[in-house]
Write a protein that holds these residues in place. Structure first.
Motif, short mmCIF file in Angstrom:
data_model
loop_
_atom_site.label_atom_id
_atom_site.label_comp_id
_atom_site.label_asym_id
_atom_site.label_seq_id
_atom_site.Cartn_x
_atom_site.Cartn_y
_atom_site.Cartn_z
N ASN A 1 2.23 12.69 -4.74
CA ASN A 1 1.79 12.20 -4.85
C ASN A 1 0.87 11.11 -4.79
OD1 ASN A 1 -0.62 12.64 -2.45
ND2 ASN A 1 -1.98 13.50 -3.39
N THR B 1 1.11 5.31 0.12
CA THR B 1 -0.02 6.55 -0.12
C THR B 1 0.58 7.76 -0.27
OG1 THR B 1 -0.97 4.97 2.08
CG2 THR B 1 -2.13 7.50 2.17
N ASN B 2 0.56 8.75 -0.42
CA ASN B 2 0.33 10.31 -0.60
C ASN B 2 2.14 9.79 -1.40
OD1 ASN B 2 -1.86 11.09 1.48
ND2 ASN B 2 -1.94 11.09 -0.90
N SER C 1 -1.07 7.36 -4.57
CA SER C 1 -1.16 6.30 -3.42
C SER C 1 -1.93 4.49 -5.20
CB SER C 1 -2.17 7.50 -2.88
OG SER C 1 -2.09 8.20 -2.58
N GLY D 1 5.03 10.77 2.12
CA GLY D 1 4.24 10.13 2.25
C GLY D 1 5.10 8.98 2.81
N GLU D 2 3.88 7.73 3.07
CA GLU D 2 3.89 6.65 2.98
C GLU D 2 3.72 5.45 2.67
OE1 GLU D 2 5.09 6.55 5.97
OE2 GLU D 2 4.90 8.38 6.44
N LYS E 1 1.29 -1.54 -0.06
CA LYS E 1 0.53 0.29 0.22
C LYS E 1 0.67 1.63 0.05
CE LYS E 1 -4.15 1.73 2.41
NZ LYS E 1 -4.88 2.17 3.35
N GLU F 1 -3.03 0.74 -4.58
CA GLU F 1 -2.87 -0.83 -3.42
C GLU F 1 -2.79 -1.61 -4.65
OE1 GLU F 1 -5.99 -2.58 0.63
OE2 GLU F 1 -5.53 -0.14 -1.04
#
Length: 297
Positions: A22, A8-9, A24, A59-60, A6, A26
């Motif tokens: 940015n 994210t951003n 994102s 981000g992550e 996953k 999954e």
């Protein structure tokens, strides 16, 4: 369905260049994902970040629902993000045994993976004698030695001849059918359309689309129409609420839809206005047409 990865951003900046902007994404278990975009779009940078070889700006991302640290999670990942790098004077078998020794993997995996990639009969051949396609298949064998849950490939058919491309694509399908999740980056539309179930379109670091390949091409499509009086036909079409736009292409009109319209229904509507069609074909947009539509702005 289990989430393998996953994102994210996610951002990555190189001074004035916003390489990943940015993003994102999954990645679910059991699918084949294609990250599709022109060269320099941020595909390889994104893969480098999640593989811990490129530092993110912000981000992550997390592997396996966050149940493992990135270091431990990467033990369950197989990846090829650069050209195959083996010892040229060592045999295919010895090169893979060396990888096994470094990663503490049983040597029995060497013969299993060589057979999978179709190189078992060349196990005693030196790496320097291999064609580019064979080198790439050996690299895939190496990435599969630890039986990874996900295999990551960056431009896996780059530079290969048509036969080599076909072999790699067929191999990807075989690996996917065995239950391995695959994430591959490519700038080749044909590659993604033939081997991937899902697609993520990136341009200039920005995600433009993510979803199934079928979903990307499942627009309402368009009609090819011909009539003896194209001006009259175009005028009648402009009155229909289902029509998005009309383009003239030599002696026919290309009619793009914004809502569903069956060929028979269109023919009936036009016939009621005394317009007889001499040619009527309904077409679906290809992945290439959808990609160009997404990226042209």
């Amino acid at each position: 369905m289990e989430t393998i990865l996953k994102i994210t951003n996610l951002h990555k900046k190189y001074r004035k260049v916003h390489a990943v902007n940015n993003v994102s994404v999954e990645i679910k278990k059991g699918n084949v994902y294609g990250i599709l975009g022109p060269n320099g779009s941020g595909k390889s940078t994104t893969l480098g970040i999640v593989l811990n070889v490129v530092n993110k700006t912000s981000g992550e991302f997390e592997w396996f629902d966050g149940t493992y640290s990135t270091h431990d999670a990467l033990k369950k990942v197989g990846a090829i993000i650069e050209r195959p790098n083996f010892y040229p004077y060592m045999t295919a078998e010895d090169n893979l045994k060396l990888v096994c020794k470094i990663k503490n993997i049983p040597y029995t995996k060497v013969f299993e993976k060589l057979e999978l990639v179709g190189l078992l009969d060349r196990k005693d051949s030196k790496f320097k004698t291999f064609s580019l396609g064979m080198k790439q298949r050996l690299a895939i064998a190496s990435a599969l030695l630890n039986d990874p849950e996900i295999l990551i490939l960056d431009e896996p058919t780059n530079g290969l001849d048509p036969q080599g491309i076909r072999q790699i694509r067929d191999l990807i399908k075989v690996i996917a059918n065995q239950g391995t999740t695959i994430l591959l980056a490519s700038h080749l539309l044909d590659e993604v359309e033939k081997v991937c179930s899902h697609v993520i379109v990136i341009r200039n670091g920005v995600t433009l689309y993510q979803g199934t390949v079928d979903g990307m091409v499942a627009s309402e499509g368009f009609f090819e129409l011909e009539s003896e009086n194209l001006a009259q036909l175009e005028s009648a079409l402009q009155q229909l609420p289902q029509i998005e736009k009309i383009e003239k292409d030599e002696n026919k009109l290309l009619v793009y839809l914004k809502s569903h319209l069956e060929p028979g229904e269109l023919n009936t509507l036009l016939f009621k206005q005394n317009i007889t069609l001499t040619h009527l074909v309904k077409r679906k947009n290809s992945l290439e047409e959808q990609f160009l539509e997404l990226t042209k702005h």
